[in-house]
Design a protein around this motif. Structure first.
Motif, PDB file in Angstrom:
ATOM      1  N   ASN A 116       0.796  -1.226   0.000  1.00 40.70           N
ATOM      2  CA  ASN A 116       0.000   0.000   0.000  1.00 40.70           C
ATOM      3  C   ASN A 116       0.827   1.273   0.000  1.00 40.70           C
ATOM      4  O   ASN A 116       0.265   2.371   0.038  1.00 40.70           O
ATOM      5  CB  ASN A 116      -0.964   0.010   1.195  1.00 40.70           C
ATOM      6  N   SER A 117       2.178   1.157  -0.047  1.00 44.58           N
ATOM      7  CA  SER A 117       2.979   2.380   0.034  1.00 44.58           C
ATOM      8  C   SER A 117       4.177   2.404  -0.910  1.00 44.58           C
ATOM      9  O   SER A 117       4.477   3.449  -1.488  1.00 44.58           O
ATOM     10  CB  SER A 117       3.458   2.610   1.472  1.00 44.58           C
ATOM     11  N   VAL A 118       4.882   1.287  -1.077  1.00 43.04           N
ATOM     12  CA  VAL A 118       6.087   1.292  -1.909  1.00 43.04           C
ATOM     13  C   VAL A 118       6.083   0.089  -2.848  1.00 43.04           C
ATOM     14  O   VAL A 118       5.360  -0.882  -2.637  1.00 43.04           O
ATOM     15  CB  VAL A 118       7.379   1.266  -1.055  1.00 43.04           C
ATOM     16  N   VAL A 119       6.901   0.164  -3.869  1.00 40.38           N
ATOM     17  CA  VAL A 119       7.065  -0.944  -4.813  1.00 40.38           C
ATOM     18  C   VAL A 119       7.662  -2.140  -4.071  1.00 40.38           C
ATOM     19  O   VAL A 119       8.596  -1.976  -3.279  1.00 40.38           O
ATOM     20  CB  VAL A 119       7.985  -0.519  -5.979  1.00 40.38           C
ATOM     21  N   PRO A 120       7.155  -3.339  -4.290  1.00 35.46           N
ATOM     22  CA  PRO A 120       7.745  -4.516  -3.633  1.00 35.46           C
ATOM     23  C   PRO A 120       9.236  -4.627  -3.937  1.00 35.46           C
ATOM     24  O   PRO A 120       9.685  -4.314  -5.045  1.00 35.46           O
ATOM     25  CB  PRO A 120       6.968  -5.690  -4.258  1.00 35.46           C
ATOM     26  N   GLY A 121      10.003  -5.071  -2.946  1.00 35.92           N
ATOM     27  CA  GLY A 121      11.450  -5.153  -3.104  1.00 35.92           C
ATOM     28  C   GLY A 121      11.879  -5.966  -4.309  1.00 35.92           C
ATOM     29  O   GLY A 121      12.883  -5.647  -4.957  1.00 35.92           O
ATOM     30  N   LEU A 122      11.136  -7.014  -4.637  1.00 37.78           N
ATOM     31  CA  LEU A 122      11.502  -7.868  -5.764  1.00 37.78           C
ATOM     32  C   LEU A 122      11.323  -7.172  -7.108  1.00 37.78           C
ATOM     33  O   LEU A 122      11.800  -7.681  -8.130  1.00 37.78           O
ATOM     34  CB  LEU A 122      10.680  -9.155  -5.746  1.00 37.78           C
ATOM     35  N   LEU A 123      10.658  -6.017  -7.108  1.00 45.43           N
ATOM     36  CA  LEU A 123      10.392  -5.313  -8.363  1.00 45.43           C
ATOM     37  C   LEU A 123      11.013  -3.917  -8.393  1.00 45.43           C
ATOM     38  O   LEU A 123      10.722  -3.124  -9.287  1.00 45.43           O
ATOM     39  CB  LEU A 123       8.882  -5.210  -8.591  1.00 45.43           C
ATOM     40  N   GLN A 124      11.874  -3.607  -7.441  1.00 44.98           N
ATOM     41  CA  GLN A 124      12.481  -2.281  -7.380  1.00 44.98           C
ATOM     42  C   GLN A 124      13.710  -2.175  -8.279  1.00 44.98           C
ATOM     43  O   GLN A 124      14.461  -3.132  -8.431  1.00 44.98           O
ATOM     44  CB  GLN A 124      12.890  -1.948  -5.939  1.00 44.98           C
ATOM     45  N   THR A 125      13.918  -0.986  -8.822  1.00 46.96           N
ATOM     46  CA  THR A 125      15.166  -0.699  -9.528  1.00 46.96           C
ATOM     47  C   THR A 125      16.213  -0.295  -8.497  1.00 46.96           C
ATOM     48  O   THR A 125      15.870   0.125  -7.382  1.00 46.96           O
ATOM     49  CB  THR A 125      14.993   0.449 -10.532  1.00 46.96           C
ATOM     50  N   PRO A 126      17.505  -0.373  -8.847  1.00 45.92           N
ATOM     51  CA  PRO A 126      18.540   0.063  -7.901  1.00 45.92           C
ATOM     52  C   PRO A 126      18.369   1.524  -7.477  1.00 45.92           C
ATOM     53  O   PRO A 126      18.525   1.855  -6.295  1.00 45.92           O
ATOM     54  CB  PRO A 126      19.834  -0.157  -8.681  1.00 45.92           C
ATOM     55  N   SER A 174      -1.487   4.377  -4.888  1.00 46.27           N
ATOM     56  CA  SER A 174      -0.559   5.314  -4.254  1.00 46.27           C
ATOM     57  C   SER A 174       0.888   4.891  -4.438  1.00 46.27           C
ATOM     58  O   SER A 174       1.790   5.738  -4.460  1.00 46.27           O
ATOM     59  CB  SER A 174      -0.878   5.447  -2.763  1.00 46.27           C
ATOM     60  N   VAL A 175       1.130   3.588  -4.571  1.00 47.49           N
ATOM     61  CA  VAL A 175       2.489   3.098  -4.807  1.00 47.49           C
ATOM     62  C   VAL A 175       3.039   3.687  -6.101  1.00 47.49           C
ATOM     63  O   VAL A 175       4.220   4.056  -6.190  1.00 47.49           O
ATOM     64  CB  VAL A 175       2.502   1.555  -4.875  1.00 47.49           C
ATOM     65  N   GLN A 189      11.381   3.490 -12.676  1.00 44.91           N
ATOM     66  CA  GLN A 189      10.791   2.437 -11.846  1.00 44.91           C
ATOM     67  C   GLN A 189       9.469   1.952 -12.446  1.00 44.91           C
ATOM     68  O   GLN A 189       9.194   0.748 -12.480  1.00 44.91           O
ATOM     69  CB  GLN A 189      10.562   2.954 -10.424  1.00 44.91           C
ATOM     70  N   LEU A 190       8.659   2.865 -12.920  1.00 40.05           N
ATOM     71  CA  LEU A 190       7.386   2.482 -13.519  1.00 40.05           C
ATOM     72  C   LEU A 190       7.601   1.696 -14.806  1.00 40.05           C
ATOM     73  O   LEU A 190       6.872   0.728 -15.094  1.00 40.05           O
ATOM     74  CB  LEU A 190       6.537   3.726 -13.774  1.00 40.05           C
TER      75      LEU A 190
END
Length: 284
Positions: A116-126, A174-175, A189-190
């Motif tokens: 509900n707030s941030v992109v999941p860690g497995l899908l984040q860019t550096p 919202s993420v 990131q998107l």
């Protein structure tokens, strides 16, 4: 907060008790065949004491369990790989709770994630991971930040291994609209989310603002499932300063039902990807 080792011991004990029942043995009979005292089997089955992978192998031999995947999973729950995983090299910077989380993630075959707030860690860019880490933990040195980013990216290998983790993620809108790290970082990131959504092992959905209030607003959570048996599922619920590990069958069923309702209210995969693309163009 209960740590993963305690959770895993109890889940392991429950599974070993189930296998003993299937073998038609009492705990006393199992102990006799293993050359142990009956109390040792009882302690293992109730999760009151730690158990070595060698002891698990002995019991599985007694119960005539030949399934290699199941034997491997139970050996992992007993601790094999817990101290020697790749993340062990980062033990000086990783909180023990984070190491516990990675242990579960590495051994799982499926993860259902509500964010509900941030992109999941497995899908984040550096770049996104770096900006987020700096903002959430401003007390860290640059070296510590980079180490955590390295860990975040290394975790993503589970999506690309021979038997990749199946990730089902529901993201609140919202993420996508929270600009972490600035417009350029967020646009990249998107775009990364768009590309990840095309992977067969990733099922990505967006829960739009128009869906109104929903259960995921209370806490983000992840449900980890493991090969061969649903009885080993574990839920990880995020809190401000820690994570709660939930493994009671009733609670797991409740979180599973909640995730199913959230996924049903979220946009279909194609429409979700379209929304991500639209927001990326707005940010760019």
């Amino acid at each position: 907060m209960e740590r993963v080792p305690a959770v895993r011991r109890r889940r392991l004990g429950e599974e070993l008790r189930r296998l003993r029942d299937l073998a038609g043995l009492t705990s006393g009979e199992a102990a006799k065949r293993a050359g142990w005292h009956q109390s040792k089997v009882s302690r293992i089955e109730t999760g009151r004491s730690s158990v070595r992978p060698e002891d698990v192998a002995t019991l599985l031999d007694v119960y005539a369990v030949r399934d290699r995947d199941l034997r491997e999973l139970l050996a992992t729950l007993a601790g094999r790989g817990y101290q020697r995983g790749w993340w062990h090299d980062f033990r000086d910077v990783l909180p023990v709770e984070y190491r516990d989380f990675i242990t579960l993630e590495t051994g799982a075959c499926r993860a259902r994630s509500m964010e509900n707030s941030v992109v999941p860690g497995l899908l984040q860019t550096p770049a996104y991971a770096r900006a987020l880490t700096r903002e959430v933990m401003p007390h860290l040195t640059e070296k510590e930040v980079e180490a955590l980013v390295d860990v975040r990216i290394a975790r993503q290998a589970v999506l690309h291994q021979d038997r990749p983790l199946e990730l089902s993620a529901v993201l609140d809108e919202s993420v996508l609209r929270r600009t972490v790290g600035g417009r350029e970082v967020m646009a990249d990131q998107l775009l990364h989310l768009e590309q990840a959504a095309s992977l067969p092992q990733v099922h990505l959905q967006v829960l739009p603002f128009t869906a109104g209030g929903h259960q995921g607003l209370v806490n983000s959570f992840v449900i980890f499932s493991f090969p061969r048996t649903a009885d080993l599922d574990v839920v990880v619920v995020d809190h401000l300063t820690s994570s709660l590990y939930v493994d009671r069958k009733e609670d797991i069923a409740a979180y599973g039902a909640a995730f199913a309702r959230l996924a049903a209210r979220a946009l279909p995969r194609a429409d979700s990807t379209d929304m991500i693309t639209r927001i990326r163009k707005e940010v760019s």
